[in-house]
Each structure stands twice: as structure tokens, then as C-alpha cells.
Design a protein around this motif. Sequence first.
Motif, short mmCIF file in Angstrom:
data_model
loop_
_atom_site.label_atom_id
_atom_site.label_comp_id
_atom_site.label_asym_id
_atom_site.label_seq_id
_atom_site.Cartn_x
_atom_site.Cartn_y
_atom_site.Cartn_z
N TRP A 168 -7.62 -30.07 -0.16
CA TRP A 168 -7.70 -28.61 -0.30
C TRP A 168 -8.72 -28.11 0.71
O TRP A 168 -9.93 -28.25 0.51
N ASP B 118 -2.63 -18.84 1.80
CA ASP B 118 -2.45 -20.26 1.45
C ASP B 118 -1.35 -20.83 2.32
O ASP B 118 -0.24 -20.28 2.36
N ARG C 149 4.11 -30.14 2.56
CA ARG C 149 4.79 -30.93 1.55
C ARG C 149 5.03 -32.35 2.05
O ARG C 149 5.41 -32.55 3.20
N VAL D 240 6.47 -24.69 -3.59
CA VAL D 240 5.36 -23.73 -3.59
C VAL D 240 5.52 -22.76 -4.76
O VAL D 240 4.56 -22.45 -5.48
N ASN E 11 -3.44 -28.26 1.69
CA ASN E 11 -3.46 -26.82 1.46
C ASN E 11 -4.63 -26.22 2.25
O ASN E 11 -5.78 -26.63 2.07
N THR F 61 10.59 -26.91 0.44
CA THR F 61 9.16 -26.60 0.45
C THR F 61 8.88 -25.31 -0.30
O THR F 61 7.95 -25.22 -1.11
N GLY G 25 3.89 -21.08 3.26
CA GLY G 25 2.71 -20.39 2.76
C GLY G 25 2.93 -18.91 2.58
O GLY G 25 4.05 -18.40 2.70
N TRP H 48 1.23 -31.63 -7.08
CA TRP H 48 0.29 -32.11 -6.06
C TRP H 48 0.18 -33.63 -6.10
O TRP H 48 0.15 -34.24 -7.17
N LEU I 45 3.02 -31.54 -2.95
CA LEU I 45 2.18 -30.97 -1.90
C LEU I 45 1.04 -31.92 -1.57
O LEU I 45 0.43 -32.52 -2.46
N TYR J 299 0.62 -24.66 3.26
CA TYR J 299 0.83 -25.94 2.61
C TYR J 299 1.61 -26.91 3.49
O TYR J 299 2.43 -26.50 4.31
#
Length: 329
Positions: A217, A293, A297, A187, A305, A183, A263, A211, A302, A295
Motif C-alpha cells: 500500500w 487510488d 491486479r 476493484v 495500491n 480488474t 483506479g 488483497w 490486488l 491498483y
Amino acid sequence: MSFQDEKALVRAHYDALTRATYETVAEILSERTSPNWHWRGMHPFHEQYGAEAVAASFWSPFLQSMSRVQRRQDMFIAGRNEIDGFQSVWVISMGHLMGLFDAPFLGIKPKGRIAMLRYAEFNKVEGGRIVETALFCDLLHLMRQAGQYPLPPQTGMHLVQPGPATHDGLHFDDADPAQGAKTLALVNRMIGDINTHQRYSTPQEELAQTWHDDFIWWGPEGIGATYTIDRYIAQHQQPFRTQIKDRVYNGHVCRLAEGNFGGFFGWANLTVTNAGGYMGLPAGTPAEMRVVDLYRRDGDKLAENWIFIDMLHFLNLQGLDVLGRMTDF
């Protein structure tokens, strides 16, 4: 590699806070934090040191305004911080602080109804104590819930944001370190693409590297949430890249991952200049963006978010004192 001691400490800290009142919260905060605890909060709280100052700045006023507060967590992870060479251990929590909004908070007038303060918190644990904290909360969203939203319409949609679609963000047990490393690598690759996006022929090509096409998002109030690559470009990326100039990347304080989640936060991540029109404001002077941020996965890309930005600080640096305007409502 185990983070059970650090996770247990933060969970005990949270459990104790559920029993706190505005009168007792300073003492409760001191039980598991260091005497020189460094606490970072959003505008107007900013940086505080020690339990007494943190209580006086944020927790005591919050608990005077909100009754029957529950912490509803959607993400709970821990790991070693890449930014300091994987030396320090941090615990991240994300979710909502839910309560009954019964008295004014920062000039925001209450409705006497349920309210949910969206938050993300990073806690650095060292020597059996919490020595640093960064608490990001979405105060603009609280204003919207109270019917006192102070900004022009946003480009995306804002909701009371849910946690991960997979409902597996609470890592009370430690996850496989290999999954966290995967992960974190993804990122970092995504961050690299942002900084070198000119090498891609279209924004769609850039985003497709890291992504999923149907990624979500979960942007902060003032910008809003978007769904799918194309809508993200139209409702956030394009306005940001065309209405913001002189973007300077300042770096992160903490960046980590555990399992499929990871993140970072910065203080401040970016310094940018409004070229005119961003969030309805005229062209202005350079302003800081303090950002979180987080995230999820899914496989090799990803999928979700969650973003927190200290919007009130960003706007205040451009001459818009949002909280000062609350007296006009």
C-alpha cells in the motif's frame, strides 16, 4: 475497442511539456486542450479553466522553480469511465516529475538538488482535445525532500515510490479488454467490502477477500507506505477507522481499468471528521478528502495500491495552513 488516438494525444501533450519554459507553457498547454479546459489541482491550485489559468496557477511557477524537468512515468493506461456509463474516455498517467529544485516553490525553499514530485494525472479526451484534467501531486513529500517536513511522524514509511513490481504499467499499446474488465470488477468488489466491512469478523478476513497477503500500500506522505495485510491494518486502517468518524462517501468522478491496472479519483471522494489524533490533529470539523487510488491486479487479487490524497486541502479545512507555515522555516 481502441484508445490509440487518445493515448497519442496525451503522449504528444507530455512531449510538448518537456520543451516548455515558464514563459511558453501557456501556449503549449493550449495546443491540445479545449478553450474551456477544466483542470483540477491540489491545494493551493484547486480548479482552473483554460490554459492561461492553468499555466499561471501551477505550471509556470513550477517551471520557474524546477529546471531540466523530466516526466518519469510508471503507469500509463486508458479506458472508458464507469461513472458515466462508460461513455467518456480518460487516460491516466502516474510517476514522478523530476528536476533540479533551484528556486522556491509555494514557499518551499530549494536545495539546488534533484527532486521528484510524485504525481497521478487523469485526462479526459473528447473530440481530439483534452477537456478535463485532474492532477494530484504529493507536495508534502516535496517538503520532506527539501528538509522542511511540517507534520508529526507518520504511521507508515514514505519513500520515493517505485512503479509496479512487474514493470509493466506502461500500456502504450492497448491491453486485452477482458483483463481490464476483470480488474475493474475486482476493484468494485474491494470498494464494496470497505463499505460493508462490518459483516467480516476481523479486518484480516475482510482484506483477504480481495488483497494478496503481501500486498503493498503505497500511501501518501503524511501516512506512508505499508507492506502486508497485518502491517497495513496496524499502520493505516486501524488509525483511520478509530480516529476518523462520520465518514460520508461522495462518489468518484472517474473509475476505469486497462489490463491488470485500474483506479479512480473523486472530488471529493469522502467527507470525514477527525475524532482526535488523526495525523496528530485534535478533533475537528468535517473535511474533504480528495483521493486517487491506482491498483495492480495479480491473478484474482490486488497486489499493489498507489494512493494520492490532497493532504494540504484536508489539513487546511481543519485549520492547519501548511503552506502558510513555510515562512517559519
